[in-house]
Write a protein that holds these residues in place. Structure first.
Motif, PDB file in Angstrom:
ATOM      1  N   THR A   1       3.935  12.339 -11.151  1.00 43.16           N
ATOM      2  CA  THR A   1       4.365  12.944  -9.894  1.00 43.16           C
ATOM      3  C   THR A   1       3.948  12.033  -8.747  1.00 43.16           C
ATOM      4  O   THR A   1       3.053  11.197  -8.904  1.00 43.16           O
ATOM      5  N   CYS A   2       4.607  12.206  -7.609  1.00 42.85           N
ATOM      6  CA  CYS A   2       4.287  11.387  -6.438  1.00 42.85           C
ATOM      7  C   CYS A   2       4.609  12.167  -5.176  1.00 42.85           C
ATOM      8  O   CYS A   2       5.752  12.566  -4.962  1.00 42.85           O
ATOM      9  N   ASP A   3       3.594  12.398  -4.357  1.00 42.73           N
ATOM     10  CA  ASP A   3       3.820  12.977  -3.032  1.00 42.73           C
ATOM     11  C   ASP A   3       4.282  11.848  -2.110  1.00 42.73           C
ATOM     12  O   ASP A   3       3.726  10.757  -2.153  1.00 42.73           O
ATOM     13  N   ASP A   4       5.301  12.088  -1.335  1.00 41.86           N
ATOM     14  CA  ASP A   4       5.775  11.155  -0.314  1.00 41.86           C
ATOM     15  C   ASP A   4       6.366   9.868  -0.874  1.00 41.86           C
ATOM     16  O   ASP A   4       6.299   8.809  -0.255  1.00 41.86           O
ATOM     17  N   GLY A   5       6.962   9.951  -2.070  1.00 40.74           N
ATOM     18  CA  GLY A   5       7.602   8.786  -2.661  1.00 40.74           C
ATOM     19  C   GLY A   5       8.269   9.126  -3.975  1.00 40.74           C
ATOM     20  O   GLY A   5       8.519  10.283  -4.284  1.00 40.74           O
ATOM     21  N   THR A   6       8.549   8.088  -4.750  1.00 36.58           N
ATOM     22  CA  THR A   6       9.188   8.223  -6.051  1.00 36.58           C
ATOM     23  C   THR A   6       8.159   7.973  -7.139  1.00 36.58           C
ATOM     24  O   THR A   6       7.432   6.970  -7.099  1.00 36.58           O
ATOM     25  N   ALA A   7       8.098   8.846  -8.102  1.00 33.81           N
ATOM     26  CA  ALA A   7       7.117   8.740  -9.177  1.00 33.81           C
ATOM     27  C   ALA A   7       7.331   7.475 -10.001  1.00 33.81           C
ATOM     28  O   ALA A   7       8.460   7.035 -10.224  1.00 33.81           O
ATOM     29  N   ALA A   8       6.225   6.904 -10.447  1.00 38.37           N
ATOM     30  CA  ALA A   8       6.264   5.747 -11.336  1.00 38.37           C
ATOM     31  C   ALA A   8       6.819   6.170 -12.688  1.00 38.37           C
ATOM     32  O   ALA A   8       6.686   7.323 -13.104  1.00 38.37           O
ATOM     33  N   THR A   9       7.459   5.230 -13.383  1.00 40.45           N
ATOM     34  CA  THR A   9       7.992   5.486 -14.719  1.00 40.45           C
ATOM     35  C   THR A   9       7.561   4.355 -15.645  1.00 40.45           C
ATOM     36  O   THR A   9       7.024   3.338 -15.200  1.00 40.45           O
ATOM     37  N   GLY A  10       7.819   4.521 -16.923  1.00 36.37           N
ATOM     38  CA  GLY A  10       7.493   3.486 -17.900  1.00 36.37           C
ATOM     39  C   GLY A  10       6.012   3.174 -17.899  1.00 36.37           C
ATOM     40  O   GLY A  10       5.177   4.069 -17.763  1.00 36.37           O
ATOM     41  N   ALA A  11       5.666   1.903 -18.040  1.00 30.96           N
ATOM     42  CA  ALA A  11       4.261   1.490 -18.112  1.00 30.96           C
ATOM     43  C   ALA A  11       3.503   1.828 -16.829  1.00 30.96           C
ATOM     44  O   ALA A  11       2.282   1.966 -16.851  1.00 30.96           O
ATOM     45  N   GLY A  12       4.217   2.024 -15.713  1.00 27.59           N
ATOM     46  CA  GLY A  12       3.580   2.403 -14.451  1.00 27.59           C
ATOM     47  C   GLY A  12       3.049   3.821 -14.452  1.00 27.59           C
ATOM     48  O   GLY A  12       2.254   4.196 -13.599  1.00 27.59           O
ATOM     49  N   CYS A  13       3.487   4.616 -15.408  1.00 24.57           N
ATOM     50  CA  CYS A  13       3.027   6.002 -15.561  1.00 24.57           C
ATOM     51  C   CYS A  13       2.193   6.060 -16.840  1.00 24.57           C
ATOM     52  O   CYS A  13       2.651   6.499 -17.883  1.00 24.57           O
ATOM     53  N   ALA A  14       0.953   5.590 -16.743  1.00 23.50           N
ATOM     54  CA  ALA A  14       0.108   5.414 -17.926  1.00 23.50           C
ATOM     55  C   ALA A  14      -0.358   6.732 -18.540  1.00 23.50           C
ATOM     56  O   ALA A  14      -0.583   6.806 -19.737  1.00 23.50           O
ATOM     57  N   THR A  15      -0.493   7.781 -17.718  1.00 20.85           N
ATOM     58  CA  THR A  15      -0.995   9.073 -18.199  1.00 20.85           C
ATOM     59  C   THR A  15      -0.029  10.173 -17.801  1.00 20.85           C
ATOM     60  O   THR A  15       0.360  10.258 -16.627  1.00 20.85           O
ATOM     61  N   ASP A  16       0.344  11.006 -18.739  1.00 21.29           N
ATOM     62  CA  ASP A  16       1.272  12.099 -18.470  1.00 21.29           C
ATOM     63  C   ASP A  16       0.701  13.042 -17.410  1.00 21.29           C
ATOM     64  O   ASP A  16      -0.492  13.361 -17.425  1.00 21.29           O
TER      65      ASP A  16
END
Length: 104
Positions: A61-76
């Motif tokens: 999730t990301c407040d005030d932006g776009t959530a990271a995906t793939g390797a940028g989202c290391a933890t669910d």
């Protein structure tokens, strides 16, 4: 004809090693792949987590932006931004409001 272990009878009648598949990770191989053409993951890539025999993409999730995906989202379910809305900038994994100062 029947095959033993993690092997199956191929179209040519010969015994061959089973082949497993895994989206988002590394498939099981050798004796760990018990059923030919099945989905069975041995490990998951960065940005994915194991769920039963598969790998599922983490969701950030990301407040005030776009959530990271793939390797940028290391933890669910972590707060991790990939990009920020206008008026915000990325600091680490979070979007922080820009603060402007006037001089003179």
């Amino acid at each position: 004809i029947s095959c033993t272990g993690a092997r199956h009878v191929a179209a040519n009648g010969a015994c061959q090693d089973n082949v497993c598949s895994c989206d988002g990770g590394q498939p099981a191989t050798g004796t760990a792949c018990l059923k030919h053409d099945s989905t069975l993951c041995a490990s998951c890539n960065a940005g994915f987590r194991p769920v039963e025999d598969t790998c599922v993409a983490n969701v950030c999730t990301c407040d005030d932006g776009t959530a990271a995906t793939g390797a940028g989202c290391a933890t669910d379910q972590a707060k991790a931004c990939g990009a920020c809305n206008d008026g915000f900038h990325l600091e680490g994994l979070l979007c922080i409001k820009n603060v402007c100062t006037c001089t003179g």
